[in-house]
Design a protein around this motif. Sequence first.
Motif, PDB file in Angstrom:
ATOM      1  N   GLU A  28       0.836  -1.197   0.000  1.00 53.39           N
ATOM      2  CA  GLU A  28       0.000   0.000   0.000  1.00 53.39           C
ATOM      3  C   GLU A  28       0.872   1.248   0.000  1.00 53.39           C
ATOM      4  O   GLU A  28       1.864   1.316   0.722  1.00 53.39           O
ATOM      5  CB  GLU A  28      -0.891   0.027   1.238  1.00 53.39           C
ATOM      6  CG  GLU A  28      -1.834  -1.151   1.343  1.00 53.39           C
ATOM      7  CD  GLU A  28      -2.581  -1.166   2.655  1.00 53.39           C
ATOM      8  OE1 GLU A  28      -3.527  -0.375   2.819  1.00 53.39           O
ATOM      9  OE2 GLU A  28      -2.190  -1.958   3.530  1.00 53.39           O
ATOM     10  N   LEU A  29       0.467   2.213  -0.801  1.00 55.31           N
ATOM     11  CA  LEU A  29       1.134   3.503  -0.844  1.00 55.31           C
ATOM     12  C   LEU A  29       0.051   4.548  -1.062  1.00 55.31           C
ATOM     13  O   LEU A  29      -0.575   4.588  -2.129  1.00 55.31           O
ATOM     14  CB  LEU A  29       2.176   3.566  -1.960  1.00 55.31           C
ATOM     15  CG  LEU A  29       2.998   4.852  -2.057  1.00 55.31           C
ATOM     16  CD1 LEU A  29       3.824   5.057  -0.785  1.00 55.31           C
ATOM     17  CD2 LEU A  29       3.916   4.810  -3.250  1.00 55.31           C
ATOM     18  N   GLY A  30      -0.201   5.368  -0.042  1.00 52.58           N
ATOM     19  CA  GLY A  30      -1.282   6.348  -0.135  1.00 52.58           C
ATOM     20  C   GLY A  30      -2.599   5.632  -0.389  1.00 52.58           C
ATOM     21  O   GLY A  30      -2.892   4.616   0.236  1.00 52.58           O
ATOM     22  N   PRO A  31      -3.377   6.124  -1.362  1.00 48.59           N
ATOM     23  CA  PRO A  31      -4.673   5.507  -1.632  1.00 48.59           C
ATOM     24  C   PRO A  31      -4.609   4.298  -2.563  1.00 48.59           C
ATOM     25  O   PRO A  31      -5.635   3.737  -2.939  1.00 48.59           O
ATOM     26  CB  PRO A  31      -5.451   6.643  -2.303  1.00 48.59           C
ATOM     27  CG  PRO A  31      -4.407   7.413  -3.025  1.00 48.59           C
ATOM     28  CD  PRO A  31      -3.181   7.353  -2.130  1.00 48.59           C
ATOM     29  N   PHE A  32      -3.403   3.864  -2.907  1.00 48.60           N
ATOM     30  CA  PHE A  32      -3.246   2.796  -3.889  1.00 48.60           C
ATOM     31  C   PHE A  32      -2.780   1.505  -3.221  1.00 48.60           C
ATOM     32  O   PHE A  32      -2.063   1.530  -2.223  1.00 48.60           O
ATOM     33  CB  PHE A  32      -2.272   3.218  -4.991  1.00 48.60           C
ATOM     34  CG  PHE A  32      -2.692   4.486  -5.664  1.00 48.60           C
ATOM     35  CD1 PHE A  32      -3.766   4.482  -6.546  1.00 48.60           C
ATOM     36  CD2 PHE A  32      -2.055   5.679  -5.397  1.00 48.60           C
ATOM     37  CE1 PHE A  32      -4.176   5.652  -7.154  1.00 48.60           C
ATOM     38  CE2 PHE A  32      -2.463   6.854  -5.999  1.00 48.60           C
ATOM     39  CZ  PHE A  32      -3.531   6.844  -6.886  1.00 48.60           C
ATOM     40  N   GLU A  33      -3.182   0.396  -3.828  1.00 53.43           N
ATOM     41  CA  GLU A  33      -2.874  -0.917  -3.275  1.00 53.43           C
ATOM     42  C   GLU A  33      -2.567  -1.902  -4.397  1.00 53.43           C
ATOM     43  O   GLU A  33      -3.229  -1.903  -5.427  1.00 53.43           O
ATOM     44  CB  GLU A  33      -4.087  -1.397  -2.479  1.00 53.43           C
ATOM     45  CG  GLU A  33      -3.949  -2.734  -1.843  1.00 53.43           C
ATOM     46  CD  GLU A  33      -5.187  -3.083  -1.043  1.00 53.43           C
ATOM     47  OE1 GLU A  33      -5.805  -4.119  -1.350  1.00 53.43           O
ATOM     48  OE2 GLU A  33      -5.555  -2.315  -0.128  1.00 53.43           O
ATOM     49  N   LEU A  59      10.650  -4.279  -5.624  1.00 53.55           N
ATOM     50  CA  LEU A  59      10.067  -3.091  -4.989  1.00 53.55           C
ATOM     51  C   LEU A  59      10.146  -1.864  -5.901  1.00 53.55           C
ATOM     52  O   LEU A  59       9.229  -1.037  -5.906  1.00 53.55           O
ATOM     53  CB  LEU A  59      10.744  -2.829  -3.644  1.00 53.55           C
ATOM     54  CG  LEU A  59      10.450  -3.907  -2.583  1.00 53.55           C
ATOM     55  CD1 LEU A  59      11.288  -3.672  -1.346  1.00 53.55           C
ATOM     56  CD2 LEU A  59       8.965  -3.954  -2.250  1.00 53.55           C
ATOM     57  N   GLU A  60      11.208  -1.737  -6.687  1.00 53.13           N
ATOM     58  CA  GLU A  60      11.286  -0.639  -7.652  1.00 53.13           C
ATOM     59  C   GLU A  60      10.169  -0.768  -8.688  1.00 53.13           C
ATOM     60  O   GLU A  60       9.543   0.227  -9.068  1.00 53.13           O
ATOM     61  CB  GLU A  60      12.653  -0.631  -8.342  1.00 53.13           C
ATOM     62  CG  GLU A  60      13.774  -0.165  -7.438  1.00 53.13           C
ATOM     63  CD  GLU A  60      15.153  -0.426  -8.023  1.00 53.13           C
ATOM     64  OE1 GLU A  60      15.271  -0.740  -9.232  1.00 53.13           O
ATOM     65  OE2 GLU A  60      16.130  -0.325  -7.255  1.00 53.13           O
ATOM     66  N   LEU A  65       4.718   0.927 -10.642  1.00 51.17           N
ATOM     67  CA  LEU A  65       3.287   0.648 -10.822  1.00 51.17           C
ATOM     68  C   LEU A  65       2.424   1.617 -10.028  1.00 51.17           C
ATOM     69  O   LEU A  65       1.380   2.067 -10.516  1.00 51.17           O
ATOM     70  CB  LEU A  65       2.960  -0.785 -10.412  1.00 51.17           C
ATOM     71  CG  LEU A  65       3.344  -1.866 -11.399  1.00 51.17           C
ATOM     72  CD1 LEU A  65       3.106  -3.248 -10.797  1.00 51.17           C
ATOM     73  CD2 LEU A  65       2.548  -1.724 -12.685  1.00 51.17           C
ATOM     74  N   PHE A  66       2.849   1.951  -8.807  1.00 55.07           N
ATOM     75  CA  PHE A  66       2.099   2.933  -8.020  1.00 55.07           C
ATOM     76  C   PHE A  66       2.048   4.278  -8.752  1.00 55.07           C
ATOM     77  O   PHE A  66       1.000   4.931  -8.793  1.00 55.07           O
ATOM     78  CB  PHE A  66       2.715   3.116  -6.632  1.00 55.07           C
ATOM     79  CG  PHE A  66       2.330   2.056  -5.638  1.00 55.07           C
ATOM     80  CD1 PHE A  66       1.000   1.769  -5.371  1.00 55.07           C
ATOM     81  CD2 PHE A  66       3.299   1.345  -4.959  1.00 55.07           C
ATOM     82  CE1 PHE A  66       0.643   0.794  -4.446  1.00 55.07           C
ATOM     83  CE2 PHE A  66       2.957   0.373  -4.033  1.00 55.07           C
ATOM     84  CZ  PHE A  66       1.622   0.098  -3.772  1.00 55.07           C
TER      85      PHE A  66
END
Length: 81
Positions: A28-33, A59-60, A65-66
Amino acid sequence: MRVVADIPHPDIKITLLAWNGKYLLKLELGPFEQTYKVSEMEVTGGDEEVKTWLDAPFLEGCLELFLAMRKNLYATRDRHE
């Protein structure tokens, strides 16, 4: 659904879950999953093996993708204003 591990990362919330014969790797990063599902039968080393998959290239790619998800969301919002 069972939480197997919360995996520390400076930017991304990473949770490893087990559910219905699968491992779920949830980022999860902010509103994205992003969620990656893998059958437990495909993982011979259990949850410790899954944790090793969280290397720098993976992870990169997830961060890219995020960014693409954010760009896509903002683009559609702009088109419909």
